[in-house]
Design a protein around this motif. Structure first.
Motif, PDB file in Angstrom:
ATOM      1  N   GLY A  37       0.803  -1.212   0.000  1.00 14.79           N
ATOM      2  CA  GLY A  37       0.000   0.000   0.000  1.00 14.79           C
ATOM      3  C   GLY A  37       0.831   1.254   0.000  1.00 14.79           C
ATOM      4  N   SER A  38       0.130   2.363  -0.093  1.00 14.32           N
ATOM      5  CA  SER A  38       0.808   3.661  -0.140  1.00 14.32           C
ATOM      6  C   SER A  38       0.798   4.363   1.213  1.00 14.32           C
ATOM      7  N   GLY A  39       0.156   3.760   2.185  1.00 19.09           N
ATOM      8  CA  GLY A  39       0.072   4.374   3.503  1.00 19.09           C
ATOM      9  C   GLY A  39      -1.263   5.056   3.748  1.00 19.09           C
ATOM     10  N   CYS A  40      -2.218   4.854   2.869  1.00 16.20           N
ATOM     11  CA  CYS A  40      -3.528   5.496   3.003  1.00 16.20           C
ATOM     12  C   CYS A  40      -4.391   4.765   4.042  1.00 16.20           C
ATOM     13  N   LYS A  41      -5.557   5.319   4.294  1.00 15.83           N
ATOM     14  CA  LYS A  41      -6.466   4.768   5.292  1.00 15.83           C
ATOM     15  C   LYS A  41      -6.927   3.357   4.916  1.00 15.83           C
ATOM     16  N   SER A  42      -7.222   3.119   3.658  1.00  7.49           N
ATOM     17  CA  SER A  42      -7.663   1.800   3.203  1.00  7.49           C
ATOM     18  C   SER A  42      -6.565   0.755   3.379  1.00  7.49           C
ATOM     19  N   CYS A  43      -5.341   1.133   3.085  1.00  3.46           N
ATOM     20  CA  CYS A  43      -4.213   0.212   3.224  1.00  3.46           C
ATOM     21  C   CYS A  43      -4.007  -0.177   4.688  1.00  3.46           C
ATOM     22  N   HIS A  44      -4.111   0.806   5.571  1.00  2.00           N
ATOM     23  CA  HIS A  44      -3.993   0.536   7.001  1.00  2.00           C
ATOM     24  C   HIS A  44      -5.148  -0.356   7.487  1.00  2.00           C
ATOM     25  N   ALA A  45      -6.335  -0.134   6.963  1.00  2.00           N
ATOM     26  CA  ALA A  45      -7.488  -0.951   7.356  1.00  2.00           C
ATOM     27  C   ALA A  45      -7.278  -2.418   6.961  1.00  2.00           C
ATOM     28  N   LEU A  46      -6.766  -2.662   5.751  1.00  2.98           N
ATOM     29  CA  LEU A  46      -6.494  -4.037   5.332  1.00  2.98           C
ATOM     30  C   LEU A  46      -5.422  -4.661   6.203  1.00  2.98           C
ATOM     31  N   TYR A  47      -4.380  -3.916   6.498  1.00  3.48           N
ATOM     32  CA  TYR A  47      -3.305  -4.436   7.340  1.00  3.48           C
ATOM     33  C   TYR A  47      -3.822  -4.793   8.735  1.00  3.48           C
ATOM     34  N   ASP A  48      -4.676  -3.937   9.299  1.00  2.54           N
ATOM     35  CA  ASP A  48      -5.255  -4.217  10.615  1.00  2.54           C
ATOM     36  C   ASP A  48      -6.133  -5.473  10.568  1.00  2.54           C
ATOM     37  N   ASN A  49      -6.923  -5.621   9.505  1.00  3.55           N
ATOM     38  CA  ASN A  49      -7.766  -6.813   9.359  1.00  3.55           C
ATOM     39  C   ASN A  49      -6.923  -8.082   9.232  1.00  3.55           C
ATOM     40  N   VAL A  50      -5.850  -7.997   8.470  1.00  4.04           N
ATOM     41  CA  VAL A  50      -4.966  -9.159   8.302  1.00  4.04           C
ATOM     42  C   VAL A  50      -4.350  -9.551   9.634  1.00  4.04           C
ATOM     43  N   GLN A  51      -3.851  -8.581  10.380  1.00  4.03           N
ATOM     44  CA  GLN A  51      -3.243  -8.882  11.680  1.00  4.03           C
ATOM     45  C   GLN A  51      -4.250  -9.527  12.629  1.00  4.03           C
ATOM     46  N   ALA A  52      -5.490  -9.005  12.643  1.00  4.89           N
ATOM     47  CA  ALA A  52      -6.513  -9.552  13.528  1.00  4.89           C
ATOM     48  C   ALA A  52      -6.862 -10.996  13.152  1.00  4.89           C
ATOM     49  N   VAL A  53      -6.983 -11.274  11.860  1.00  6.15           N
ATOM     50  CA  VAL A  53      -7.337 -12.623  11.410  1.00  6.15           C
ATOM     51  C   VAL A  53      -6.195 -13.605  11.665  1.00  6.15           C
ATOM     52  N   VAL A  54      -4.971 -13.181  11.427  1.00  8.79           N
ATOM     53  CA  VAL A  54      -3.818 -14.047  11.677  1.00  8.79           C
ATOM     54  C   VAL A  54      -3.745 -14.408  13.161  1.00  8.79           C
ATOM     55  N   LYS A  55      -3.987 -13.440  14.005  1.00  8.04           N
ATOM     56  CA  LYS A  55      -3.969 -13.690  15.448  1.00  8.04           C
ATOM     57  C   LYS A  55      -5.131 -14.602  15.852  1.00  8.04           C
ATOM     58  N   GLU A  56      -6.298 -14.356  15.292  1.00 13.47           N
ATOM     59  CA  GLU A  56      -7.490 -15.139  15.622  1.00 13.47           C
ATOM     60  C   GLU A  56      -7.366 -16.594  15.150  1.00 13.47           C
ATOM     61  N   MET A  57      -6.769 -16.797  13.971  1.00 11.96           N
ATOM     62  CA  MET A  57      -6.632 -18.141  13.420  1.00 11.96           C
ATOM     63  C   MET A  57      -5.357 -18.846  13.889  1.00 11.96           C
ATOM     64  N   ASN A  58      -4.557 -18.162  14.700  1.00  7.51           N
ATOM     65  CA  ASN A  58      -3.294 -18.707  15.213  1.00  7.51           C
ATOM     66  C   ASN A  58      -2.367 -19.178  14.093  1.00  7.51           C
ATOM     67  N   ILE A  59      -2.212 -18.355  13.089  1.00  5.36           N
ATOM     68  CA  ILE A  59      -1.315 -18.666  11.984  1.00  5.36           C
ATOM     69  C   ILE A  59       0.075 -18.146  12.359  1.00  5.36           C
ATOM     70  N   PRO A  60       1.069 -19.032  12.423  1.00  5.16           N
ATOM     71  CA  PRO A  60       2.407 -18.599  12.846  1.00  5.16           C
ATOM     72  C   PRO A  60       3.182 -17.936  11.704  1.00  5.16           C
ATOM     73  N   VAL A  61       2.801 -16.720  11.376  1.00  2.32           N
ATOM     74  CA  VAL A  61       3.462 -15.999  10.291  1.00  2.32           C
ATOM     75  C   VAL A  61       3.529 -14.520  10.657  1.00  2.32           C
ATOM     76  N   LYS A  62       4.591 -13.892  10.222  1.00  2.00           N
ATOM     77  CA  LYS A  62       4.750 -12.459  10.445  1.00  2.00           C
ATOM     78  C   LYS A  62       4.142 -11.724   9.259  1.00  2.00           C
ATOM     79  N   THR A  63       3.302 -10.741   9.530  1.00  2.00           N
ATOM     80  CA  THR A  63       2.698  -9.962   8.454  1.00  2.00           C
ATOM     81  C   THR A  63       3.562  -8.724   8.201  1.00  2.00           C
TER      82      THR A  63
END
Length: 120
Positions: free
Chosen positions: A50-76
């Motif tokens: 992303g370019s650092g915009c609000k939408s890009c940050h929103a996707l990154y936050d969603n990815v982090q939340a899902v990775v944590k929720e699904m216990n996927i051992p990967v660094k985003t």
């Protein structure tokens, strides 16, 4: 000389490596028998481009939340360097890259969409 004589000579010339397998081309069935089965594919890397915009940050936050929720051992990773982004050939952002393959571009995926995508 018969056809059978030529075929036999070709079989005799087949080279054998140290693992005792012929170096002649194999059919798909032969290759499946000699090669071990691959393990199920797993997620090794997740990147948000992303370019650092609000939408890009929103996707990154969603990815982090899902990775944590699904216990996927990967660094985003969150990549904003345009030179690196262009290497993926992405023209619209935000984009999601899983295992170095672009799986989404140009929209913010919801957590439900991400769960479905990452569980496949």
């Amino acid at each position: 000389m018969s056809i059978f004589g030529l075929r036999k000579r070709k079989e005799e010339k087949a080279e054998v490596c140290s693992c005792q397998y012929s170096t002649e081309p194999m059919t798909i069935i032969q290759a499946e028998k000699t090669q071990p089965k691959k393990a199920q594919s797993s997620i090794t890397s997740i990147k948000v481009l992303g370019s650092g915009c609000k939408s890009c940050h929103a996707l990154y936050d969603n990815v982090q939340a899902v990775v944590k929720e699904m216990n996927i051992p990967v660094k985003t990773e969150y990549i904003t360097d345009m030179a690196k982004v262009m290497k993926y050939g992405v023209m619209s952002m935000p984009a999601l890259v899983v295992n170095d393959h672009v799986v989404s571009a140009g929209r913010v995926l919801t957590r439900t969409d991400l769960k479905n995508m990452l569980s496949q």
